[in-house]
Design a protein around this motif. Structure first.
Motif, PDB file in Angstrom:
ATOM      1  N   GLY A 176      -5.745  49.568  52.217  1.00  0.00           N
ATOM      2  CA  GLY A 176      -5.930  50.677  53.157  1.00  0.00           C
ATOM      3  C   GLY A 176      -7.319  51.263  53.065  1.00  0.00           C
ATOM      4  O   GLY A 176      -7.953  51.587  54.083  1.00  0.00           O
ATOM      5  N   ILE A 177      -7.832  51.377  51.836  1.00  0.00           N
ATOM      6  CA  ILE A 177      -9.177  51.905  51.642  1.00  0.00           C
ATOM      7  C   ILE A 177     -10.225  50.972  52.243  1.00  0.00           C
ATOM      8  O   ILE A 177     -11.176  51.407  52.887  1.00  0.00           O
ATOM      9  CB  ILE A 177      -9.443  52.105  50.138  1.00  0.00           C
ATOM     10  CG1 ILE A 177      -8.606  53.271  49.598  1.00  0.00           C
ATOM     11  CG2 ILE A 177     -10.909  52.340  49.870  1.00  0.00           C
ATOM     12  CD1 ILE A 177      -8.914  54.599  50.234  1.00  0.00           C
ATOM     13  N   VAL A 178     -10.051  49.671  52.046  1.00  0.00           N
ATOM     14  CA  VAL A 178     -11.025  48.713  52.564  1.00  0.00           C
ATOM     15  C   VAL A 178     -11.052  48.730  54.086  1.00  0.00           C
ATOM     16  O   VAL A 178     -12.127  48.755  54.706  1.00  0.00           O
ATOM     17  CB  VAL A 178     -10.719  47.293  52.040  1.00  0.00           C
ATOM     18  CG1 VAL A 178     -11.631  46.276  52.702  1.00  0.00           C
ATOM     19  CG2 VAL A 178     -10.869  47.238  50.535  1.00  0.00           C
ATOM     20  N   VAL A 179      -9.878  48.721  54.709  1.00  0.00           N
ATOM     21  CA  VAL A 179      -9.815  48.751  56.174  1.00  0.00           C
ATOM     22  C   VAL A 179     -10.437  50.043  56.700  1.00  0.00           C
ATOM     23  O   VAL A 179     -11.162  50.049  57.694  1.00  0.00           O
ATOM     24  CB  VAL A 179      -8.364  48.589  56.655  1.00  0.00           C
ATOM     25  CG1 VAL A 179      -8.266  48.824  58.154  1.00  0.00           C
ATOM     26  CG2 VAL A 179      -7.845  47.198  56.310  1.00  0.00           C
ATOM     27  N   MET A 180     -10.155  51.160  56.011  1.00  0.00           N
ATOM     28  CA  MET A 180     -10.745  52.435  56.411  1.00  0.00           C
ATOM     29  C   MET A 180     -12.264  52.371  56.307  1.00  0.00           C
ATOM     30  O   MET A 180     -12.986  52.853  57.197  1.00  0.00           O
ATOM     31  CB  MET A 180     -10.213  53.556  55.515  1.00  0.00           C
ATOM     32  CG  MET A 180     -10.736  54.939  55.879  1.00  0.00           C
ATOM     33  SD  MET A 180     -10.251  56.212  54.682  1.00  0.00           S
ATOM     34  CE  MET A 180     -11.371  55.854  53.335  1.00  0.00           C
ATOM     35  N   ALA A 181     -12.778  51.758  55.230  1.00  0.00           N
ATOM     36  CA  ALA A 181     -14.224  51.671  55.034  1.00  0.00           C
ATOM     37  C   ALA A 181     -14.887  50.782  56.080  1.00  0.00           C
ATOM     38  O   ALA A 181     -16.026  51.025  56.476  1.00  0.00           O
ATOM     39  CB  ALA A 181     -14.526  51.145  53.633  1.00  0.00           C
TER      40      ALA A 181
ATOM     41  N   THR B 121      -9.885  40.660  56.658  1.00  0.00           N
ATOM     42  CA  THR B 121     -10.005  41.368  55.384  1.00  0.00           C
ATOM     43  C   THR B 121      -8.712  41.286  54.592  1.00  0.00           C
ATOM     44  O   THR B 121      -8.726  41.053  53.374  1.00  0.00           O
ATOM     45  CB  THR B 121     -10.372  42.839  55.639  1.00  0.00           C
ATOM     46  OG1 THR B 121     -11.565  42.905  56.422  1.00  0.00           O
ATOM     47  CG2 THR B 121     -10.579  43.577  54.333  1.00  0.00           C
ATOM     48  N   VAL B 122      -7.586  41.466  55.266  1.00  0.00           N
ATOM     49  CA  VAL B 122      -6.293  41.366  54.598  1.00  0.00           C
ATOM     50  C   VAL B 122      -6.086  39.962  54.046  1.00  0.00           C
ATOM     51  O   VAL B 122      -5.576  39.780  52.929  1.00  0.00           O
ATOM     52  CB  VAL B 122      -5.148  41.737  55.571  1.00  0.00           C
ATOM     53  CG1 VAL B 122      -3.783  41.447  54.947  1.00  0.00           C
ATOM     54  CG2 VAL B 122      -5.237  43.208  55.964  1.00  0.00           C
ATOM     55  N   LEU B 123      -6.513  38.956  54.804  1.00  0.00           N
ATOM     56  CA  LEU B 123      -6.378  37.574  54.347  1.00  0.00           C
ATOM     57  C   LEU B 123      -7.162  37.345  53.061  1.00  0.00           C
ATOM     58  O   LEU B 123      -6.669  36.718  52.111  1.00  0.00           O
ATOM     59  CB  LEU B 123      -6.866  36.621  55.439  1.00  0.00           C
ATOM     60  CG  LEU B 123      -6.827  35.122  55.102  1.00  0.00           C
ATOM     61  CD1 LEU B 123      -5.394  34.675  54.820  1.00  0.00           C
ATOM     62  CD2 LEU B 123      -7.430  34.304  56.232  1.00  0.00           C
ATOM     63  N   VAL B 124      -8.395  37.845  53.000  1.00  0.00           N
ATOM     64  CA  VAL B 124      -9.202  37.724  51.789  1.00  0.00           C
ATOM     65  C   VAL B 124      -8.532  38.463  50.637  1.00  0.00           C
ATOM     66  O   VAL B 124      -8.457  37.959  49.502  1.00  0.00           O
ATOM     67  CB  VAL B 124     -10.619  38.284  52.034  1.00  0.00           C
ATOM     68  CG1 VAL B 124     -11.403  38.368  50.727  1.00  0.00           C
ATOM     69  CG2 VAL B 124     -11.369  37.430  53.038  1.00  0.00           C
ATOM     70  N   TYR B 125      -8.017  39.646  50.919  1.00  0.00           N
ATOM     71  CA  TYR B 125      -7.373  40.495  49.909  1.00  0.00           C
ATOM     72  C   TYR B 125      -6.147  39.791  49.324  1.00  0.00           C
ATOM     73  O   TYR B 125      -5.957  39.745  48.104  1.00  0.00           O
ATOM     74  CB  TYR B 125      -6.982  41.811  50.571  1.00  0.00           C
ATOM     75  CG  TYR B 125      -6.529  42.912  49.645  1.00  0.00           C
ATOM     76  CD1 TYR B 125      -7.445  43.603  48.856  1.00  0.00           C
ATOM     77  CD2 TYR B 125      -5.195  43.286  49.578  1.00  0.00           C
ATOM     78  CE1 TYR B 125      -7.041  44.642  48.031  1.00  0.00           C
ATOM     79  CE2 TYR B 125      -4.783  44.316  48.752  1.00  0.00           C
ATOM     80  CZ  TYR B 125      -5.703  44.990  47.985  1.00  0.00           C
ATOM     81  OH  TYR B 125      -5.296  46.010  47.168  1.00  0.00           O
ATOM     82  N   VAL B 126      -5.324  39.241  50.180  1.00  0.00           N
ATOM     83  CA  VAL B 126      -4.126  38.524  49.726  1.00  0.00           C
ATOM     84  C   VAL B 126      -4.528  37.281  48.926  1.00  0.00           C
ATOM     85  O   VAL B 126      -3.926  36.981  47.880  1.00  0.00           O
ATOM     86  CB  VAL B 126      -3.243  38.134  50.926  1.00  0.00           C
ATOM     87  CG1 VAL B 126      -2.101  37.222  50.493  1.00  0.00           C
ATOM     88  CG2 VAL B 126      -2.677  39.383  51.594  1.00  0.00           C
ATOM     89  N   SER B 127      -5.525  36.563  49.387  1.00  0.00           N
ATOM     90  CA  SER B 127      -5.967  35.351  48.698  1.00  0.00           C
ATOM     91  C   SER B 127      -6.470  35.668  47.290  1.00  0.00           C
ATOM     92  O   SER B 127      -6.149  34.959  46.321  1.00  0.00           O
ATOM     93  CB  SER B 127      -7.067  34.650  49.500  1.00  0.00           C
ATOM     94  OG  SER B 127      -6.606  34.289  50.786  1.00  0.00           O
TER      95      SER B 127
END
Length: 508
Positions: free
Chosen positions: A164-169, A206-212
């Motif tokens: 959530g923080i990354v998407v917000m940023a 971004t979520v894909l990178v985060y999950v990976s």
């Protein structure tokens, strides 16, 4: 007054329901989105429910009740506030950002409040906000024997808070021009132009990178010898740079160089901009040249480890160890504090005054913009020192103009001013909240380090009360709410919260 006149006057004073006509519509939009988030939170609670069910733990019904409350409330609010909304403007953006974290934090604390832990609402809310803001400060003891559903719920909250923080940023803060983050608006656009045509797809990438990264960390921890359940929790906490562990002794419980090495690698991975990984796919090694934060961040990391190694080796206050042991302890704990993760293998506040000064300084640096790390962040330090250099050159040569440059481009005066204001606001907030904690009875070191770690999202503070060897259970309720405020302010970049207290914000 006639009935017809009264009807006309009441009609004229009705609050318009359409968002285009004023503040009421803005609030409807905000609560519509928040309702959706609360409903999603309710669905998420099914995962720890299944974990407790599988382990035959009696706390599974806690998640049934909490999920029911979240789903009912979230769906009801979302349906009641549904309209055809236009794009988000700045006022909606500020309000949505703050209310999302606060309200999700309130509903996310229900499983802890209803559980057999017999926590007060204050402690449950503190623990949940610490998770969502990826701070990692805890009031819980007996983690080694706690219900697995509650442990995995804490980790899930940190993992959700991290992304959530990354998407917000990447999406909200550049749009809202918060703390100089407008510098990265072009970065988001670059990714959206070349990898996906819309901001939603940027967030998806971004979520894909985060999950990976999370899955890679999980696999590495299992290979290093960590049990599967512990590995799942620590992988989520590591990539989110959150720091919640399943053990009271944190990572020190395992006493494993292999596990510590894996966590160091992935703590650093979480502290780098997640868009950077997309750039590697697009540009290869050229991505390193484009991202000026990373070389500076790595240089600070290496220098801090070197200093901490010398301090630990020469410390007479703790058990003497060789250079290799000193390096091992220094590398892990410096990485944890610099990336604002919050794991610990030893109480580094016992290493002496030099260590206390070093780790306190690291709390004010943090990772890179666009990462899950908190604190001031490296790019702002770069811009601040660039601005100072420019001013000094101007003093020496008044007719010479030296532009502050970042990523090969000149930085306008407005952005420099915003960054300076952010520094001033950050330090004033830290000083004022530290003073408030001292008024509540905490000593100087405990108060200042507790606020510094809360604003940075770094987990433990320094000293015998809030240091790496203790937790925050013994603090008063008042102190815990002050720390919650510090977590929220630091995580949401200060101005996002402070702007809500302006009278002009609420004017139509």
């Amino acid at each position: 007054m006639s009935l017809d006149n009264l009807t006309i006057r009441l009609r004229d004073r009705q609050v318009p329901s359409d968002h285009k006509t004023g503040s009421w519509g803005d609030l409807l939009f905000v609560f519509h989105v928040v309702g959706i988030l609360v409903a999603i939170l309710g669905v998420t609670m099914l995962f720890p429910l299944l974990v407790d069910w599988e382990s035959s733990n009696a706390d599974w019904h806690v998640f049934v009740t909490s999920a029911g409350v979240c789903l009912f409330t979230g769906i009801t609010v979302a349906l009641a506030t549904y309209r055809r909304y236009q794009k988000v403007d700045r006022r909606k953006g500020y309000l949505l950002t703050v209310l999302s974290w606060v309200i999700v934090g309130l509903f996310g604390s229900l499983p802890l409040a209803f559980s057999s832990l017999n926590l007060s609402f204050t402690d449950a809310f503190f623990e949940t906000m610490s998770a969502l803001t990826t701070t990692g400060s805890t009031v819980l003891v007996g983690l080694d024997h706690m219900a697995p559903g509650l442990l995995i719920w804490r980790s899930i909250l940190q993992w959700i808070g991290g992304i959530g923080i990354v998407v917000m940023a990447l999406v909200m803060l550049p749009f809202l021009r918060i703390g100089g983050m407008q510098l990265f608006k072009s970065e988001s656009s670059d990714v959206s132009d070349k990898l996906a045509p819309q901001i939603v797809r940027v967030a998806g990438l971004t979520v894909l990178v985060y999950v990976s990264l999370s899955l890679a960390c999980l696999a590495a921890l299992i290979i290093a010898g960590m049990p599967f359940f512990d590995a799942v929790n620590h992988a989520m906490a590591t990539i989110a740079t959150g720091g919640f562990s399943t053990k009271d002794a944190s990572v020190g419980y395992y006493d494993s160089p292999a596990i510590e090495a894996v966590l160091i690698i992935f703590m650093m991975s979480g502290a780098l901009p997640l868009v950077f990984y997309a750039r590697i796919i697009m540009h290869g090694r050229g991505a390193f040249k484009a991202e000026r934060q990373i070389p500076t961040f790595l240089a600070i990391w290496i220098l801090a480890i070197g200093i901490a190694t010398v301090i630990r080796h020469n410390s007479s206050a703790v058990e003497a160890i060789g250079w290799l042991g000193a390096f091992r302890q220094a590398a892990f704990n410096v990485t944890s504090v610099l990336t604002d993760t919050g794991f610990a293998t030893t109480d580094f506040s016992l290493w002496g005054s030099g260590a206390i000064a070093l780790f306190m300084g690291l709390l004010f640096i943090g990772g890179c913009a666009g990462s899950t790390s908190g604190s001031i962040k490296v790019f702002r330090w770069q811009l601040l020192f660039g601005s100072i250099r420019s001013q000094l050159v101007h003093v020496l040569s008044p007719n010479r103009v030296v532009a502050v440059r970042y990523r090969g481009k000149g930085v306008d005066d407005e952005t420099i001013s915003v960054v300076r204001n952010f520094f001033f606001l950050y330090m004033v907030t830290w000083a004022v909240l530290s003073f408030v904690l001292m008024l509540s009875g905490l000593d100087y070191l405990s108060a200042t380090s507790a606020i510094a770690q809360a604003m940075a999202g770094a987990g433990p503070g320094l000293g015998p009360i809030v240091g790496p060897g203790t937790n925050f259970l013994g603090l008063s309720d008042f102190s815990k709410y002050v720390l919650v405020a510090a977590m929220l302010l630091g995580r949401l970049e200060l101005a996002t919260v402070y702007v809500l207290f302006l009278k002009d914000f609420w004017r139509k």
